[in-house]
Structures are given as C-alpha cells and as structure tokens.
Design a protein around this motif. Sequence first.
Motif, PDB file in Angstrom:
ATOM      1  N   ALA A 105      38.191 -24.226   3.776  1.00 45.77           N
ATOM      2  CA  ALA A 105      37.217 -24.670   2.782  1.00 45.77           C
ATOM      3  C   ALA A 105      37.887 -24.885   1.427  1.00 45.77           C
ATOM      4  O   ALA A 105      37.607 -25.875   0.732  1.00 45.77           O
ATOM      5  CB  ALA A 105      36.095 -23.628   2.656  1.00 45.77           C
ATOM      6  N   ALA A 106      38.765 -23.968   1.066  1.00 41.50           N
ATOM      7  CA  ALA A 106      39.455 -24.080  -0.220  1.00 41.50           C
ATOM      8  C   ALA A 106      40.306 -25.339  -0.283  1.00 41.50           C
ATOM      9  O   ALA A 106      40.235 -26.114  -1.245  1.00 41.50           O
ATOM     10  CB  ALA A 106      40.326 -22.842  -0.447  1.00 41.50           C
ATOM     11  N   VAL A 107      41.109 -25.569   0.755  1.00 36.49           N
ATOM     12  CA  VAL A 107      41.986 -26.743   0.753  1.00 36.49           C
ATOM     13  C   VAL A 107      41.176 -28.032   0.767  1.00 36.49           C
ATOM     14  O   VAL A 107      41.517 -28.996   0.066  1.00 36.49           O
ATOM     15  CB  VAL A 107      42.960 -26.699   1.951  1.00 36.49           C
ATOM     16  CG1 VAL A 107      43.744 -28.005   2.054  1.00 36.49           C
ATOM     17  CG2 VAL A 107      43.938 -25.537   1.796  1.00 36.49           C
ATOM     18  N   ASP A 108      40.083 -28.071   1.512  1.00 37.79           N
ATOM     19  CA  ASP A 108      39.223 -29.262   1.527  1.00 37.79           C
ATOM     20  C   ASP A 108      38.698 -29.564   0.122  1.00 37.79           C
ATOM     21  O   ASP A 108      38.693 -30.719  -0.319  1.00 37.79           O
ATOM     22  CB  ASP A 108      38.049 -29.066   2.485  1.00 37.79           C
ATOM     23  CG  ASP A 108      38.459 -29.161   3.948  1.00 37.79           C
ATOM     24  OD1 ASP A 108      39.574 -29.651   4.218  1.00 37.79           O
ATOM     25  OD2 ASP A 108      37.671 -28.728   4.812  1.00 37.79           O
ATOM     26  N   PRO A 154      48.719 -35.324  -2.836  1.00 43.16           N
ATOM     27  CA  PRO A 154      48.004 -35.315  -4.128  1.00 43.16           C
ATOM     28  C   PRO A 154      47.851 -33.919  -4.721  1.00 43.16           C
ATOM     29  O   PRO A 154      47.892 -33.753  -5.946  1.00 43.16           O
ATOM     30  CB  PRO A 154      46.636 -35.904  -3.759  1.00 43.16           C
ATOM     31  CG  PRO A 154      46.894 -36.754  -2.562  1.00 43.16           C
ATOM     32  CD  PRO A 154      47.935 -36.013  -1.786  1.00 43.16           C
ATOM     33  N   LEU A 155      47.695 -32.920  -3.851  1.00 41.55           N
ATOM     34  CA  LEU A 155      47.550 -31.554  -4.346  1.00 41.55           C
ATOM     35  C   LEU A 155      48.875 -31.023  -4.873  1.00 41.55           C
ATOM     36  O   LEU A 155      48.923 -30.343  -5.908  1.00 41.55           O
ATOM     37  CB  LEU A 155      47.012 -30.658  -3.232  1.00 41.55           C
ATOM     38  CG  LEU A 155      46.507 -29.263  -3.630  1.00 41.55           C
ATOM     39  CD1 LEU A 155      45.564 -29.342  -4.822  1.00 41.55           C
ATOM     40  CD2 LEU A 155      45.809 -28.605  -2.452  1.00 41.55           C
ATOM     41  N   TRP A 156      49.960 -31.356  -4.169  1.00 39.16           N
ATOM     42  CA  TRP A 156      51.282 -30.987  -4.685  1.00 39.16           C
ATOM     43  C   TRP A 156      51.525 -31.660  -6.043  1.00 39.16           C
ATOM     44  O   TRP A 156      52.147 -31.083  -6.934  1.00 39.16           O
ATOM     45  CB  TRP A 156      52.373 -31.406  -3.701  1.00 39.16           C
ATOM     46  CG  TRP A 156      52.639 -30.407  -2.627  1.00 39.16           C
ATOM     47  CD1 TRP A 156      52.375 -30.513  -1.299  1.00 39.16           C
ATOM     48  CD2 TRP A 156      53.239 -29.109  -2.811  1.00 39.16           C
ATOM     49  NE1 TRP A 156      52.762 -29.368  -0.634  1.00 39.16           N
ATOM     50  CE2 TRP A 156      53.302 -28.501  -1.543  1.00 39.16           C
ATOM     51  CE3 TRP A 156      53.727 -28.422  -3.924  1.00 39.16           C
ATOM     52  CZ2 TRP A 156      53.827 -27.226  -1.355  1.00 39.16           C
ATOM     53  CZ3 TRP A 156      54.247 -27.151  -3.745  1.00 39.16           C
ATOM     54  CH2 TRP A 156      54.291 -26.572  -2.469  1.00 39.16           C
ATOM     55  N   ARG A 157      51.041 -32.884  -6.170  1.00 37.96           N
ATOM     56  CA  ARG A 157      51.238 -33.619  -7.419  1.00 37.96           C
ATOM     57  C   ARG A 157      50.561 -32.906  -8.578  1.00 37.96           C
ATOM     58  O   ARG A 157      51.042 -32.934  -9.714  1.00 37.96           O
ATOM     59  CB  ARG A 157      50.665 -35.034  -7.246  1.00 37.96           C
ATOM     60  CG  ARG A 157      51.387 -36.060  -8.054  1.00 37.96           C
ATOM     61  CD  ARG A 157      51.217 -37.488  -7.579  1.00 37.96           C
ATOM     62  NE  ARG A 157      49.877 -37.861  -7.205  1.00 37.96           N
ATOM     63  CZ  ARG A 157      49.565 -38.320  -5.992  1.00 37.96           C
ATOM     64  NH1 ARG A 157      50.464 -38.430  -5.047  1.00 37.96           N
ATOM     65  NH2 ARG A 157      48.326 -38.662  -5.711  1.00 37.96           N
ATOM     66  N   GLU A 158      49.455 -32.259  -8.301  1.00 37.68           N
ATOM     67  CA  GLU A 158      48.750 -31.500  -9.347  1.00 37.68           C
ATOM     68  C   GLU A 158      49.439 -30.174  -9.628  1.00 37.68           C
ATOM     69  O   GLU A 158      49.567 -29.751 -10.780  1.00 37.68           O
ATOM     70  CB  GLU A 158      47.304 -31.238  -8.932  1.00 37.68           C
ATOM     71  CG  GLU A 158      46.529 -30.419  -9.963  1.00 37.68           C
ATOM     72  CD  GLU A 158      45.123 -30.055  -9.498  1.00 37.68           C
ATOM     73  OE1 GLU A 158      44.416 -29.377 -10.269  1.00 37.68           O
ATOM     74  OE2 GLU A 158      44.733 -30.432  -8.378  1.00 37.68           O
ATOM     75  N   PHE A 178      40.066 -28.456  -2.728  1.00 35.53           N
ATOM     76  CA  PHE A 178      41.209 -28.801  -3.577  1.00 35.53           C
ATOM     77  C   PHE A 178      41.544 -30.295  -3.420  1.00 35.53           C
ATOM     78  O   PHE A 178      41.860 -30.978  -4.388  1.00 35.53           O
ATOM     79  CB  PHE A 178      42.438 -27.969  -3.202  1.00 35.53           C
ATOM     80  CG  PHE A 178      42.285 -26.487  -3.464  1.00 35.53           C
ATOM     81  CD1 PHE A 178      41.393 -26.013  -4.409  1.00 35.53           C
ATOM     82  CD2 PHE A 178      43.047 -25.566  -2.757  1.00 35.53           C
ATOM     83  CE1 PHE A 178      41.263 -24.641  -4.657  1.00 35.53           C
ATOM     84  CE2 PHE A 178      42.932 -24.202  -2.989  1.00 35.53           C
ATOM     85  CZ  PHE A 178      42.032 -23.747  -3.935  1.00 35.53           C
ATOM     86  N   LYS A 179      41.478 -30.784  -2.172  1.00 33.32           N
ATOM     87  CA  LYS A 179      41.770 -32.193  -1.904  1.00 33.32           C
ATOM     88  C   LYS A 179      40.740 -33.102  -2.572  1.00 33.32           C
ATOM     89  O   LYS A 179      41.084 -34.139  -3.139  1.00 33.32           O
ATOM     90  CB  LYS A 179      41.742 -32.462  -0.392  1.00 33.32           C
ATOM     91  CG  LYS A 179      42.893 -31.874   0.396  1.00 33.32           C
ATOM     92  CD  LYS A 179      42.694 -32.198   1.876  1.00 33.32           C
ATOM     93  CE  LYS A 179      43.737 -31.540   2.743  1.00 33.32           C
ATOM     94  NZ  LYS A 179      43.496 -31.801   4.193  1.00 33.32           N
ATOM     95  N   GLN A 180      39.465 -32.704  -2.490  1.00 33.68           N
ATOM     96  CA  GLN A 180      38.381 -33.557  -2.980  1.00 33.68           C
ATOM     97  C   GLN A 180      38.305 -33.610  -4.501  1.00 33.68           C
ATOM     98  O   GLN A 180      38.118 -34.683  -5.086  1.00 33.68           O
ATOM     99  CB  GLN A 180      37.040 -33.053  -2.433  1.00 33.68           C
ATOM    100  CG  GLN A 180      36.881 -33.185  -0.930  1.00 33.68           C
ATOM    101  CD  GLN A 180      35.659 -32.444  -0.421  1.00 33.68           C
ATOM    102  OE1 GLN A 180      34.753 -32.104  -1.184  1.00 33.68           O
ATOM    103  NE2 GLN A 180      35.633 -32.160   0.872  1.00 33.68           N
TER     104      GLN A 180
END
Length: 212
Positions: A19-22, A106-110, A24-26
């Motif tokens: 749920a957290a990763v979903d 995209p999450l790594w980019r952040e 984070f992605k959104q």
Amino acid sequence: MSGLREQQKEMRRQAISRAAVDLFKQQGFQATTIEQIAKVAGVSPPTVFKYFGSKQEIILEMLKEADLRAIFDTREHLSRFSDPVDALCHMEELLVGYALEVLPAPLWRELLPVVLSGGDSGLPEAYRELNAGLLTEITDVLRDMQEAGRLRADLDVELAAFLLNDYSHLQLLRLTSADEPDLQAHSRQVRLTTRLIFEGMRAFTGATSEKT
C-alpha cells in the motif's frame, strides 16, 4: 496456532508495504501520510506503527531486503567469475535490479537527491546507516576476492568498496532520470568505469607493455 499468527502478521506487513509503495508511486513519498497508507492497506494507523515506526522505515526495510538479496546472490555465483570486473559488474547489476524491483524509477528520482544532499524527510541519517551496512557487505565481498588471489594483496578493499558504492549511487541517479531506465547503457558505463578503477591509468613499460 503460533505459526498461523506469524503468517498473518507477515501478510499484514506485506500489505502495508504494498500500500505504501503504491501511494508513493501515485503521489510521491513526501505527500503520502501514514493515515493514507493505513486506509489503503485496510488497517488502522496504530497498526501501521505497530509494524513500522515511520513511512521512512517502510522504504528502508524494503531496500535492506533488496541489498541482502543482491549480496547473497553475488556470493552464490562469485566463484564462476574469473575476471574481478565481471564479478563486480554482476554485483552492481543485482543491486540496481533489485533496487528497481522494490522502488520504481520515479520514486528513486524523488528520494536520491534527498539521500545524496540531505534533507528533512528523515531519510538521510537512516539511509546512511543502511548504506553503511551495505558498504560492509561490499567490503567483505572484495576481501573474499582478495584472499582468493583475484585482487591485489595490497589493495585497500575498504577504499575500493567506498568508491564503487559512491559511484553506484551517482549512476543510479543518472539511470533513474528517465521513466524507462536504459539498463543496457547503464551496464556498459558501469563496466567501463569499473575496469578503469581496477586496471588503473598507469602506463606499462617494457615486456609488460607488449603483453597488453
């Protein structure tokens, strides 16, 4: 019964992580709250805190598991590489591959600019501790290769591990600058740089030069 309880706990932990990763992605890491994670996971916020102390801890645990997988798999196949550069490139490929499995580009980019430059997200200090553990593992792999005669006996393995790990972070930042990372180009660049690090820039003379 205790086995069933442990299984249920692990399923709940995984549901919270997913749920957290979903989320984070959104909507990004910074914009996501524990309350939102709890709602998507179908649990209460106190339940999330029962398993994870913070949303940063969710990220770090996933990265730690990915790093440990990469190091374990590296050690499993280390003996089949006669060239140290091949072994090190394989290790880097696993580290990056597993890192992208748990967190998309995209999450790594952040996160990476925060990790590399510091910030107030709570990640830098915790990530430094995680990275210190990975650095120790990389050092141990290099030391094993050194003891097997594949690396120079006088090589400073701690410094070599630091350079490889530091360089890997910069390359990961470049790799994840695109939504669809070019892993082939990344692998080529890593191989060229790793070979340069381990073969050096010293000019060879005499008979040695003729062999090269």
